[in-house]
Design a protein around this motif. Structure first.
Motif, PDB file in Angstrom:
ATOM      1  N   ALA A 163      -2.019 -52.099 -29.121  1.00 52.83           N
ATOM      2  CA  ALA A 163      -3.408 -51.651 -29.287  1.00 52.83           C
ATOM      3  C   ALA A 163      -4.340 -52.359 -28.312  1.00 52.83           C
ATOM      4  O   ALA A 163      -5.328 -51.784 -27.862  1.00 52.83           O
ATOM      5  CB  ALA A 163      -3.862 -51.898 -30.730  1.00 52.83           C
ATOM      6  N   ASN A 164      -4.019 -53.619 -27.981  1.00 48.87           N
ATOM      7  CA  ASN A 164      -4.873 -54.391 -27.075  1.00 48.87           C
ATOM      8  C   ASN A 164      -4.091 -55.600 -26.574  1.00 48.87           C
ATOM      9  O   ASN A 164      -2.920 -55.790 -26.936  1.00 48.87           O
ATOM     10  CB  ASN A 164      -6.172 -54.824 -27.780  1.00 48.87           C
ATOM     11  N   LEU A 165      -4.741 -56.439 -25.781  1.00 42.82           N
ATOM     12  CA  LEU A 165      -4.065 -57.584 -25.188  1.00 42.82           C
ATOM     13  C   LEU A 165      -3.614 -58.592 -26.248  1.00 42.82           C
ATOM     14  O   LEU A 165      -2.513 -59.144 -26.172  1.00 42.82           O
ATOM     15  CB  LEU A 165      -4.989 -58.257 -24.158  1.00 42.82           C
ATOM     16  N   ASP A 166      -4.440 -58.833 -27.262  1.00 49.72           N
ATOM     17  CA  ASP A 166      -4.060 -59.768 -28.325  1.00 49.72           C
ATOM     18  C   ASP A 166      -2.829 -59.277 -29.088  1.00 49.72           C
ATOM     19  O   ASP A 166      -1.956 -60.064 -29.466  1.00 49.72           O
ATOM     20  CB  ASP A 166      -5.227 -59.992 -29.290  1.00 49.72           C
ATOM     21  N   HIS A 167      -2.750 -57.971 -29.304  1.00 49.41           N
ATOM     22  CA  HIS A 167      -1.591 -57.369 -29.959  1.00 49.41           C
ATOM     23  C   HIS A 167      -0.330 -57.610 -29.122  1.00 49.41           C
ATOM     24  O   HIS A 167       0.749 -57.925 -29.650  1.00 49.41           O
ATOM     25  CB  HIS A 167      -1.850 -55.869 -30.164  1.00 49.41           C
ATOM     26  N   TYR A 168      -0.465 -57.480 -27.788  1.00 47.27           N
ATOM     27  CA  TYR A 168       0.667 -57.746 -26.890  1.00 47.27           C
ATOM     28  C   TYR A 168       1.091 -59.211 -26.972  1.00 47.27           C
ATOM     29  O   TYR A 168       2.277 -59.520 -27.108  1.00 47.27           O
ATOM     30  CB  TYR A 168       0.291 -57.370 -25.455  1.00 47.27           C
ATOM     31  N   TYR A 169       0.124 -60.139 -26.910  1.00 49.62           N
ATOM     32  CA  TYR A 169       0.444 -61.567 -27.011  1.00 49.62           C
ATOM     33  C   TYR A 169       1.195 -61.870 -28.312  1.00 49.62           C
ATOM     34  O   TYR A 169       2.141 -62.661 -28.331  1.00 49.62           O
ATOM     35  CB  TYR A 169      -0.827 -62.416 -26.980  1.00 49.62           C
ATOM     36  N   ALA A 170       0.754 -61.262 -29.403  1.00 47.91           N
ATOM     37  CA  ALA A 170       1.371 -61.515 -30.713  1.00 47.91           C
ATOM     38  C   ALA A 170       2.825 -61.049 -30.758  1.00 47.91           C
ATOM     39  O   ALA A 170       3.617 -61.555 -31.553  1.00 47.91           O
ATOM     40  CB  ALA A 170       0.556 -60.830 -31.809  1.00 47.91           C
ATOM     41  N   SER A 171       3.184 -60.085 -29.894  1.00 46.70           N
ATOM     42  CA  SER A 171       4.556 -59.575 -29.886  1.00 46.70           C
ATOM     43  C   SER A 171       5.521 -60.495 -29.136  1.00 46.70           C
ATOM     44  O   SER A 171       6.733 -60.324 -29.225  1.00 46.70           O
ATOM     45  CB  SER A 171       4.586 -58.186 -29.239  1.00 46.70           C
ATOM     46  N   LEU A 172       4.988 -61.463 -28.420  1.00 45.25           N
ATOM     47  CA  LEU A 172       5.801 -62.338 -27.575  1.00 45.25           C
ATOM     48  C   LEU A 172       6.214 -63.600 -28.319  1.00 45.25           C
ATOM     49  O   LEU A 172       5.572 -63.989 -29.299  1.00 45.25           O
ATOM     50  CB  LEU A 172       4.998 -62.737 -26.330  1.00 45.25           C
ATOM     51  N   PRO A 173       7.253 -64.272 -27.825  1.00 41.88           N
ATOM     52  CA  PRO A 173       7.557 -65.594 -28.379  1.00 41.88           C
ATOM     53  C   PRO A 173       6.326 -66.504 -28.207  1.00 41.88           C
ATOM     54  O   PRO A 173       5.574 -66.362 -27.238  1.00 41.88           O
ATOM     55  CB  PRO A 173       8.727 -66.082 -27.504  1.00 41.88           C
ATOM     56  N   GLU A 174       6.140 -67.427 -29.128  1.00 44.91           N
ATOM     57  CA  GLU A 174       4.914 -68.235 -29.157  1.00 44.91           C
ATOM     58  C   GLU A 174       4.638 -68.945 -27.827  1.00 44.91           C
ATOM     59  O   GLU A 174       3.517 -68.923 -27.324  1.00 44.91           O
ATOM     60  CB  GLU A 174       4.989 -69.261 -30.290  1.00 44.91           C
ATOM     61  N   LYS A 175       5.660 -69.563 -27.239  1.00 43.71           N
ATOM     62  CA  LYS A 175       5.460 -70.281 -25.981  1.00 43.71           C
ATOM     63  C   LYS A 175       5.040 -69.339 -24.859  1.00 43.71           C
ATOM     64  O   LYS A 175       4.180 -69.666 -24.052  1.00 43.71           O
ATOM     65  CB  LYS A 175       6.731 -71.030 -25.584  1.00 43.71           C
ATOM     66  N   THR A 176       5.661 -68.169 -24.812  1.00 46.22           N
ATOM     67  CA  THR A 176       5.326 -67.198 -23.768  1.00 46.22           C
ATOM     68  C   THR A 176       3.888 -66.711 -23.936  1.00 46.22           C
ATOM     69  O   THR A 176       3.128 -66.624 -22.965  1.00 46.22           O
ATOM     70  CB  THR A 176       6.297 -65.999 -23.802  1.00 46.22           C
ATOM     71  N   GLY A 177       3.503 -66.378 -25.171  1.00 45.22           N
ATOM     72  CA  GLY A 177       2.136 -65.927 -25.433  1.00 45.22           C
ATOM     73  C   GLY A 177       1.112 -66.980 -25.053  1.00 45.22           C
ATOM     74  O   GLY A 177       0.089 -66.679 -24.430  1.00 45.22           O
ATOM     75  N   SER A 178       1.377 -68.236 -25.403  1.00 45.65           N
ATOM     76  CA  SER A 178       0.457 -69.335 -25.071  1.00 45.65           C
ATOM     77  C   SER A 178       0.348 -69.513 -23.564  1.00 45.65           C
ATOM     78  O   SER A 178      -0.742 -69.733 -23.027  1.00 45.65           O
ATOM     79  CB  SER A 178       0.936 -70.638 -25.705  1.00 45.65           C
ATOM     80  N   TYR A 179       1.489 -69.418 -22.885  1.00 42.71           N
ATOM     81  CA  TYR A 179       1.508 -69.554 -21.421  1.00 42.71           C
ATOM     82  C   TYR A 179       0.635 -68.478 -20.761  1.00 42.71           C
ATOM     83  O   TYR A 179      -0.190 -68.765 -19.903  1.00 42.71           O
ATOM     84  CB  TYR A 179       2.946 -69.458 -20.926  1.00 42.71           C
ATOM     85  N   LEU A 180       0.814 -67.222 -21.195  1.00 40.69           N
ATOM     86  CA  LEU A 180       0.037 -66.136 -20.608  1.00 40.69           C
ATOM     87  C   LEU A 180      -1.455 -66.258 -20.920  1.00 40.69           C
ATOM     88  O   LEU A 180      -2.296 -65.958 -20.083  1.00 40.69           O
ATOM     89  CB  LEU A 180       0.578 -64.784 -21.084  1.00 40.69           C
ATOM     90  N   LYS A 181      -1.778 -66.701 -22.123  1.00 38.59           N
ATOM     91  CA  LYS A 181      -3.192 -66.904 -22.466  1.00 38.59           C
ATOM     92  C   LYS A 181      -3.835 -67.946 -21.557  1.00 38.59           C
ATOM     93  O   LYS A 181      -4.964 -67.770 -21.102  1.00 38.59           O
ATOM     94  CB  LYS A 181      -3.334 -67.329 -23.933  1.00 38.59           C
ATOM     95  N   ARG A 182      -3.101 -69.034 -21.291  1.00 33.15           N
ATOM     96  CA  ARG A 182      -3.628 -70.062 -20.377  1.00 33.15           C
ATOM     97  C   ARG A 182      -3.848 -69.476 -18.985  1.00 33.15           C
ATOM     98  O   ARG A 182      -4.864 -69.735 -18.348  1.00 33.15           O
ATOM     99  CB  ARG A 182      -2.648 -71.245 -20.284  1.00 33.15           C
ATOM    100  N   LYS A 183      -2.889 -68.678 -18.527  1.00 30.63           N
ATOM    101  CA  LYS A 183      -3.014 -68.065 -17.203  1.00 30.63           C
ATOM    102  C   LYS A 183      -4.213 -67.122 -17.135  1.00 30.63           C
ATOM    103  O   LYS A 183      -4.899 -67.024 -16.122  1.00 30.63           O
ATOM    104  CB  LYS A 183      -1.737 -67.283 -16.859  1.00 30.63           C
ATOM    105  N   MET A 184      -4.480 -66.408 -18.225  1.00 32.70           N
ATOM    106  CA  MET A 184      -5.558 -65.415 -18.237  1.00 32.70           C
ATOM    107  C   MET A 184      -6.948 -66.042 -18.309  1.00 32.70           C
ATOM    108  O   MET A 184      -7.939 -65.377 -18.031  1.00 32.70           O
ATOM    109  CB  MET A 184      -5.365 -64.447 -19.408  1.00 32.70           C
ATOM    110  N   ARG A 185      -7.041 -67.326 -18.660  1.00 36.33           N
ATOM    111  CA  ARG A 185      -8.358 -67.965 -18.740  1.00 36.33           C
ATOM    112  C   ARG A 185      -9.075 -67.933 -17.396  1.00 36.33           C
ATOM    113  O   ARG A 185     -10.298 -67.843 -17.349  1.00 36.33           O
ATOM    114  CB  ARG A 185      -8.216 -69.401 -19.239  1.00 36.33           C
TER     115      ARG A 185
END
Length: 198
Positions: free
Chosen positions: A78-100
Motif C-alpha cells: 500500500a505504501n513505503l511503510d507497508h513495504y518496510y514491514a514486509s522485510l526482515p527487521e535488519k533490512t527494513g532498518s537499513y533501508l530506512k536509514r538510507k532513505m533519510r
C-alpha cells in the motif's frame, strides 16, 4: 524501447512445433536484417526465455554474451511503510536509514527534458563511467535520445529528477505500462550520488 525482450509462445504446443515457430521467427529476423543491410543483429536481455531459445539462436549463428542482470521487484504494498514491514527487521532498518538522506532532496516528475538535455546526458555519461562493464558502442546514446524517448512516448514515460536546492543530482527514466513500470535509464552526479544514497 525496453531493455527486456519477452517472447510468449503457446505452452500447449509440442516441442517440435515450438522449435519450428522459433526458427521461423529467427529466420524472419535474419531476412529483415539482410534486407536492411544491418551490420549487427542482437537479441538483447531475453531473461527467463533465454534457455528455451538457446538452441535455436546458437543454431542460427548467435553467440551468448554476459549482460547487466534484469531485476524484477513485485510491489503488492500500500505504501513505503507497508513495504518496510514486509522485510526482515535488519533490512527494513537499513533501508530506512538510507532513505533519510532523501528528505534533503526535492524529487520532481516531468514529461519533458526541455532545458535539461545537456545536464541529463552528462549525468548519464557520469554513471556509465562508473560501471565496471563496458559494452563499447552499445553503451553510447544519441544526444537527442532522451528528448525523443520521452517526447515520443507521452504519458507512457516519466522523468524523475532529484534536486539538492537548485542542483540536479540525478535522473531516472521510467517506462509506464498498464501493469508494470520499467526503469529504463539512470544518471547521477558523483560523489553526491553516494552521499545521498541515490
Amino acid at each position: 524501447m525496453s531493455d527486456n525482450c519477452s517472447v510468449g509462445l503457446d505452452a500447449d504446443g509440442s516441442p517440435e512445433a515450438l522449435a519450428s515457430i522459433q526458427r521461423a521467427i529467427v529466420d524472419g529476423l535474419l531476412a529483415r536484417a539482410k534486407a536492411e543491410r544491418a551490420q549487427v543483429i542482437v537479441v538483447k536481455s531475453l531473461g527467463p526465455e533465454a534457455h528455451a531459445w538457446h538452441e535455436t539462436l546458437t543454431g542460427s549463428g548467435f553467440g551468448r554474451i554476459r549482460s547487466v542482470p534484469t531485476v524484477i521487484l513485485p510491489l503488492p504494498y500500500a505504501n513505503l511503510d507497508h513495504y518496510y514491514a514486509s522485510l526482515p527487521e535488519k533490512t527494513g532498518s537499513y533501508l530506512k536509514r538510507k532513505m533519510r538522506a532523501a528528505a534533503k532532496l526535492r524529487i520532481e516528475y516531468r514529461d519533458t527534458v526541455a532545458g535539461l538535455d545537456s545536464q541529463i546526458m552528462a549525468l548519464h555519461d557520469a554513471t556509465m563511467s562508473q560501471s565496471s562493464v563496458d559494452y563499447g558502442e552499445f553503451d553510447k546514446l544519441h544526444p537527442d535520445y532522451f528528448k525523443h524517448l520521452i517526447g515520443g512516448l507521452g504519458d507512457r514515460a516519466k522523468l524523475m529528477l532529484c534536486w539538492k536546492d537548485q542542483e540536479l543530482l540525478s535522473f531516472q527514466v521510467f517506462l509506464v505500462g498498464e501493469k508494470r513500470i520499467i526503469a529504463n535509464k539512470i544518471g547521477m552526479k558523483y560523489p553526491e550520488a553516494r552521499e545521498y544514497n541515490l
